[in-house]
Design a protein around this motif. Structure first.
Motif, mmCIF file in Angstrom:
data_model
loop_
_atom_site.group_PDB
_atom_site.id
_atom_site.type_symbol
_atom_site.label_atom_id
_atom_site.label_comp_id
_atom_site.label_asym_id
_atom_site.label_seq_id
_atom_site.Cartn_x
_atom_site.Cartn_y
_atom_site.Cartn_z
ATOM 1 N N LEU A 243 18.509 75.454 7.859
ATOM 2 C CA LEU A 243 19.657 75.214 8.107
ATOM 3 C C LEU A 243 19.938 75.217 9.837
ATOM 4 C CD1 LEU A 243 20.883 74.169 4.706
ATOM 5 C CD2 LEU A 243 20.050 73.159 5.866
ATOM 6 N N ARG A 244 19.649 76.552 9.728
ATOM 7 C CA ARG A 244 20.668 76.919 10.837
ATOM 8 C C ARG A 244 20.246 75.767 12.325
ATOM 9 N NH1 ARG A 244 17.740 82.518 10.722
ATOM 10 N NH2 ARG A 244 15.738 82.162 11.593
ATOM 11 N N ASP A 245 18.886 75.981 12.288
ATOM 12 C CA ASP A 245 18.658 74.427 13.270
ATOM 13 C C ASP A 245 18.655 73.259 13.134
ATOM 14 O OD1 ASP A 245 16.678 76.828 14.389
ATOM 15 O OD2 ASP A 245 14.905 76.283 13.848
ATOM 16 N N ILE A 246 19.330 73.428 11.794
ATOM 17 C CA ILE A 246 20.122 71.783 11.528
ATOM 18 C C ILE A 246 21.466 72.310 12.405
ATOM 19 C CG2 ILE A 246 20.508 70.177 10.371
ATOM 20 C CD1 ILE A 246 18.096 71.231 8.929
ATOM 21 N N LYS A 247 22.058 72.954 11.833
ATOM 22 C CA LYS A 247 23.576 72.912 12.628
ATOM 23 C C LYS A 247 23.558 73.018 14.410
ATOM 24 C CE LYS A 247 27.163 76.080 13.014
ATOM 25 N NZ LYS A 247 27.098 76.528 15.065
ATOM 26 N N HIS A 248 22.162 73.880 14.965
ATOM 27 C CA HIS A 248 21.918 73.613 16.048
ATOM 28 C C HIS A 248 21.877 72.351 16.665
ATOM 29 C CE1 HIS A 248 21.492 75.506 20.622
ATOM 30 N NE2 HIS A 248 20.155 74.522 20.272
ATOM 31 N N ILE A 249 21.009 71.234 15.817
ATOM 32 C CA ILE A 249 20.811 70.327 16.562
ATOM 33 C C ILE A 249 22.129 69.347 16.896
ATOM 34 C CG2 ILE A 249 19.766 67.902 16.585
ATOM 35 C CD1 ILE A 249 17.232 70.188 15.192
ATOM 36 N N LEU A 250 22.876 69.316 15.866
ATOM 37 C CA LEU A 250 24.043 68.579 15.499
ATOM 38 C C LEU A 250 24.988 69.210 16.736
ATOM 39 C CD1 LEU A 250 24.111 68.387 11.584
ATOM 40 C CD2 LEU A 250 23.716 66.488 13.539
ATOM 41 N N ASP A 251 25.227 70.506 16.511
ATOM 42 C CA ASP A 251 26.060 71.304 17.753
ATOM 43 C C ASP A 251 26.079 70.587 18.766
ATOM 44 O OD1 ASP A 251 27.754 73.076 15.573
ATOM 45 O OD2 ASP A 251 26.951 74.267 15.309
ATOM 46 N N TYR A 252 24.949 71.115 19.070
ATOM 47 C CA TYR A 252 23.923 70.435 20.352
ATOM 48 C C TYR A 252 24.677 68.986 20.604
ATOM 49 C CZ TYR A 252 21.159 68.170 24.057
ATOM 50 O OH TYR A 252 20.337 67.405 24.667
ATOM 51 N N GLN A 253 24.444 67.924 19.811
ATOM 52 C CA GLN A 253 24.229 66.602 20.360
ATOM 53 C C GLN A 253 26.285 66.484 20.561
ATOM 54 O OE1 GLN A 253 22.148 63.701 17.469
ATOM 55 N NE2 GLN A 253 20.065 65.609 17.196
ATOM 56 N N MET A 254 27.136 66.671 19.069
ATOM 57 C CA MET A 254 27.874 66.739 19.566
ATOM 58 C C MET A 254 28.910 67.265 20.524
ATOM 59 S SD MET A 254 29.680 67.918 15.372
ATOM 60 C CE MET A 254 28.859 69.949 15.706
ATOM 61 N N VAL A 255 28.286 68.413 21.566
ATOM 62 C CA VAL A 255 29.107 69.129 22.424
ATOM 63 C C VAL A 255 28.414 67.610 24.012
ATOM 64 C CG1 VAL A 255 27.022 70.423 23.727
ATOM 65 C CG2 VAL A 255 28.890 70.592 24.109
ATOM 66 N N MET A 256 27.428 66.910 23.639
ATOM 67 C CA MET A 256 27.120 66.209 24.549
ATOM 68 C C MET A 256 27.642 64.378 24.380
ATOM 69 S SD MET A 256 25.088 66.772 26.569
ATOM 70 C CE MET A 256 23.908 68.856 26.732
ATOM 71 N N GLY A 257 28.965 64.735 23.037
ATOM 72 C CA GLY A 257 29.748 63.305 23.094
ATOM 73 C C GLY A 257 29.607 62.807 21.597
ATOM 74 N N ILE A 258 28.391 62.922 20.890
ATOM 75 C CA ILE A 258 28.992 62.561 19.517
ATOM 76 C C ILE A 258 28.944 62.960 19.094
ATOM 77 C CG2 ILE A 258 26.452 61.862 17.651
ATOM 78 C CD1 ILE A 258 26.213 61.180 20.329
ATOM 79 N N ASN A 259 30.553 61.938 18.247
ATOM 80 C CA ASN A 259 31.360 62.293 16.895
ATOM 81 C C ASN A 259 31.113 62.037 15.684
ATOM 82 O OD1 ASN A 259 31.613 59.382 18.075
ATOM 83 N ND2 ASN A 259 34.083 60.882 18.183
ATOM 84 N N HIS A 260 29.686 61.203 15.583
ATOM 85 C CA HIS A 260 28.954 60.430 14.044
ATOM 86 C C HIS A 260 28.040 60.455 14.079
ATOM 87 C CE1 HIS A 260 28.239 56.775 11.708
ATOM 88 N NE2 HIS A 260 29.515 57.132 11.222
ATOM 89 N N PHE A 261 27.373 60.351 12.759
ATOM 90 C CA PHE A 261 26.001 61.410 12.407
ATOM 91 C C PHE A 261 25.702 59.732 11.380
ATOM 92 C CE2 PHE A 261 26.961 64.839 14.636
ATOM 93 C CZ PHE A 261 25.923 64.844 15.433
ATOM 94 N N THR A 262 24.658 59.497 11.261
ATOM 95 C CA THR A 262 23.912 58.335 10.771
ATOM 96 C C THR A 262 22.522 58.875 10.485
ATOM 97 O OG1 THR A 262 24.538 56.640 11.378
ATOM 98 C CG2 THR A 262 22.909 55.981 9.957
ATOM 99 N N VAL A 263 22.394 60.084 8.827
ATOM 100 C CA VAL A 263 21.565 61.144 8.827
ATOM 101 C C VAL A 263 20.283 59.764 8.752
ATOM 102 C CG1 VAL A 263 20.324 62.311 7.228
ATOM 103 C CG2 VAL A 263 22.487 62.393 7.716
ATOM 104 N N HIS A 264 18.836 59.931 9.766
ATOM 105 C CA HIS A 264 18.557 59.113 9.302
ATOM 106 C C HIS A 264 16.777 60.307 8.582
ATOM 107 C CE1 HIS A 264 14.147 57.732 11.163
ATOM 108 N NE2 HIS A 264 15.015 57.325 12.348
ATOM 109 N N GLY A 265 17.185 61.190 7.884
ATOM 110 C CA GLY A 265 15.955 61.801 7.537
ATOM 111 C C GLY A 265 16.137 61.831 6.051
#
Length: 802
Positions: A243-265
């Motif tokens: 989960l700590r890697d999953i959190k980092h992936i989501l943080d990284y996408q948010m800092v690039m401007g994403i603010n909504h997630f459609t959880v593909h997995g």
């Protein structure tokens, strides 16, 4: 022909023509060397493909899909049904999608006949060739926007729902230039545009194309005033993602401007080997799923904080659609154009120096700079960078000249692009005069001259920053991609960000800054060392039975280890092949002591055909449904059949299967109270030792060293401690692999899914206390024998604070 004959044989030419109606007789005007270019309009044959260049097919698609839902559930639209997702439509047709009316549409757009200049699509014949290919992509992009995106968006508007999704692989610029030319503009009417960054590569410099793909989508949101942009996220992560890697992936996408997630997995099949193709990393099969709410709560809070207000950005980068659309032609590897890489390198340089930017496409640029050179886009850009572009549209070039004349800065990197006109007789022209800057490389000095946020401290090149202004509050989201803690300042605010962690900073009008999460308090006294004298108790161990020797189904086993084997964990080829004839699979392990609670766990699809399993000659029966790893599991007790003693003792499991579909896959597991050792790389002949009850730990060790090398799940560490003074105490766990849930005196204090692994034990009374720490690791050790470190590794410290 034989190679010995080829050198002397007569010419042998083949043709698919059956008559000469299509033959061409041609006499050149003058002698010379000619290139013959043949254009063939043909249907896509590899898979069914709608024609996105005309409205009819998309209209029929809406009738067969969206309209069916509305007919059945009209009262749910705009309520339970909030949107319709689109996922990677493409026009088909390979390099040059075509439809019967394309020539007519092209002529209406550009004022000349494309068929008369069709050879320019394949060859660089003259200065007109790049312009012809550019004009083709402009018409292709317009038709796909109008007939696919806009038609679906209009239907969604009319039925009270949103159009959401993504069009293709945003980070793959070469492909995008062919499939969705000028992709940013294609998102203009989509309500929530989206990206789809697959895998766990995320923020690394070598994966800088993901920066680009995410920026494409967030920029579209900013340019077209969309409150949210989504990520079709977390697909194909693999079972090694905690989960700590999953959190980092989501943080990284948010800092690039994403603010909504459609959880593909969450959407993958669990049927048979498909579960290994793209593991369902974010569902109950994940051993850390019980703590998934920690990630979701953090992500939801950050998305809400990063929605609304104004994106603070004064820098734009011209999207390279024109250049790549021209480069994608016959004879080029249009899936991997060399012009793409320098663009990603510019993006990496900008974001790693905290020069946040938006991409802007050439059509929107031409429309977004008025006659006086002022930008009318929602973002007020002061600088526009052109990243190694060979060509740009003349309308965009004219807009850049107006922008520079009005005081804006235009910085051209790498080469000065040629402007492509809409006049086939004068297809190219120079455009850059006074006020247009040119540099060969984006040097550190050049980057420093661009607008952005100043970050200082060791490792500053691994820090990404996003800022938004919401009323009188400046919100800054900061992500550290480094594998070490970052200590420094962001826009003058001191920060300490754990490895691959994040911090959210709010600054009010008076300049006061607040950090989330708040920094841990400083100790006010000496720390107690709690690194020893623990006991740990595991859930039943998980032993993958991965190596199975394949023998004839009848007769004695004999020296079965000399027979070929199938390694189910490595997905090796089954020596038995396909067929209906009986086959026997044999697996072995050694046991010291007893495992009374031993059981075999299989998946519904583990054994095909008609089958029987035996342990040491005893038939295994009494199979029952059990939720062990997922809902398709079955288990049967085998403890009474095992052979053990004071020394390692051989145990043999056989599976005999026959008939249609006979075979073995995926692998079974042995579960029970035991330790396990593997001495061989193929995990053959595991050595098991019965080990009921807690394990005493004079010092902290990895689970591998304790005999749980292929275990994924939770173990509880316990010990007592005493404090002399009442008050607040800071508990620091040191290294944890990967999640720690802290309980004191039977009351849960905190769940720590990522660094820093520490929490405050508030209002402790003087005297003795019971400390329990439940540690959980991800699935990969069980499913892949990944040898990931696991456990509470410390050092564990307790210090007074306050």
């Amino acid at each position: 022909y034989s190679p010995m004959i080829n050198v002397v044989s007569s010419p042998h030419r083949r043709t698919t023509m059956t008559d000469n109606r299509y033959a061409l007789s041609w006499r050149p005007d003058q002698p010379g060397r000619y290139a013959i270019v043949a254009g063939l309009a043909q249907p896509v044959t590899s898979q069914p493909q709608p024609d996105l260049l005309i409205p009819d097919g998309v209209r029929r698609f809406l009738e067969l899909s969206h309209q069916q839902y509305h007919d059945r559930y009209p009262d749910k639209f705009g309520a339970l049904i909030g949107g319709a997702f689109t996922d990677e439509p493409n026009p088909g047709g390979g390099l040059y999608p075509w439809t019967a009316s394309f020539g007519e549409q092209f002529a209406a757009d550009h004022g000349y006949d494309l068929l008369e200049r069709l050879a320019h699509m394949a060859l660089d014949i003259s200065d007109a060739s790049p312009a012809v290919r550019h004009h083709y992509r402009l018409t292709q992009g317009r038709l796909q926007r109008e007939n696919y995106v806009e038609q679906i968006a209009d239907w969604c508007d009319a039925h009270g729902i949103q159009m959401i999704g993504h069009l293709t692989r945003q980070e793959w610029l070469s492909l995008v230039a062919v499939y969705w030319p000028n992709e940013i503009r294609c998102y203009q009417k989509m309500h929530i545009p989206g990206a789809d960054p697959l895998g766990a590569a995320s923020s690394w410099p070598d994966a800088a194309s993901y920066h680009t793909g995410l920026k494409v989508v967030s920029s579209a949101g900013h340019l077209f005033s969309r409150a949210q942009v989504t990520s079709d996220c977390l697909a194909v992560l693999g079972d090694d993602a905690p989960l700590r890697d999953i959190k980092h992936i989501l943080d990284y996408q948010m800092v690039m401007g994403i603010n909504h997630f459609t959880v593909h997995g969450l959407n993958y099949s669990l049927d048979g080997p498909r579960k290994d193709e793209t593991p369902p990393s974010l569902f109950y099969q994940h051993s850390e799923w019980k703590h998934m709410d920690q990630v979701m709560a953090h992500t939801r809070e950050m998305c809400e904080a990063l929605t609304g207000g104004e994106h603070l950005c004064e820098l734009a980068v011209l999207y390279p659609s024109t250049m790549l659309g021209i480069a994608a032609r016959w004879g080029a590897n249009w899936h991997d154009l060399p012009q793409e890489r320098p663009v990603h390198e510019v993006v990496e340089a900008l974001v790693s120096h905290q020069r946040d930017f938006d991409f802007i496409d050439e059509i929107t640029l031409a429309e977004g700079v008025d006659a006086h050179g002022h930008t009318t886009t929602p973002e007020s850009y002061r600088t526009i960078v052109l990243p190694h572009l060979e060509y740009i549209d003349a309308d965009a070039a004219d807009a850049l000249v107006r922008f520079a004349a009005a005081g804006g800065r235009v910085l051209v990197v790498g080469q000065m692009p040629r402007a492509l006109t809409h006049d086939p007789d004068v297809p190219q022209r120079d455009w850059a005069g006074d006020g247009i800057e040119f540099i060969e490389t984006l040097s550190a000095d050049a980057i420093a001259s661009l607008p952005g946020v100043e970050v200082t401290g060791e490792g500053a090149r691994d820090v990404f920053v996003l800022r938004r202004q919401v009323e009188d509050e400046t919100r800054t989201f900061v992500v550290n991609r480094r594998e070490a803690t970052f200590i420094g300042e962001v826009a003058g605010t001191p920060v300490r960000i754990p490895e691959r962690g994040s911090v959210f900073v709010t600054s009010a009008a008076d300049g006061a800054a607040r950090l989330y999460p708040e920094p841990p308090p400083e100790p006010t006294g000496a720390a107690l060392d709690l690194s020893g004298d623990w006991s740990v108790e595991f859930e039943p161990n998980q032993v993958p039975l991965s190596l199975w020797h394949v023998t004839a189904a009848e007769g004695e086993l004999g020296s079965f280890t000399e027979r070929p084997a199938v390694n189910l964990m490595q997905r090796s080829e089954d020596p038995a092949g396909e067929g209906d004839e009986p086959v026997r699979y044999v697996c072995r392990f050694m046991l010291t002591g007893e495992i009374p609670d031993a059981r075999i766990v299989i998946d519904d699809g583990t054994i095909g055909g008609d089958w029987t399993m035996k342990v040491n000659g005893h038939t295994v029966a009494g199979w029952e449904r059990a939720l062990i790893f997922d809902c398709r599991d079955q288990q049967a007790a085998i403890g009474e059949f095992l052979r053990g003693g004071s020394n390692p003792t051989l145990n043999i499991i056989t599976i005999e299967t026959s008939g249609p579909g006979r075979g073995l896959n995926p692998m079974p597991y042995l579960l029970g109270s035991c330790t396990c050792r593997f001495r061989y790389g193929d995990l053959s002949r595991p050595l098991l030792v019965g080990a009921p009850g807690p394990i005493a730990l004079p010092n902290l060790q990895t689970w591998d060293a304790l005999g749980w090398p292929t275990f994924s799940g939770s173990a509880v560490y316990r010990r007592t401690f005493s404090v002399d003074e009442p008050g607040d105490w800071l508990l620091e766990l040191g290294r944890v692999e990967d999640i720690a849930a802290v309980t004191v005196d039977g009351q849960q204090v905190a769940v720590l899914p990522w660094p820093p692994y520490g929490c405050v034990l508030a209002q402790l009374s003087a005297g003795q206390h019971e400390l329990a720490i439940e540690v959980t690791n991800p699935p990969a050790n069980r499913t892949e024998a990944a040898h990931l470190p696991a456990g509470l590794l410390g050092p564990v410290r307790l210090a007074p604070v306050g």
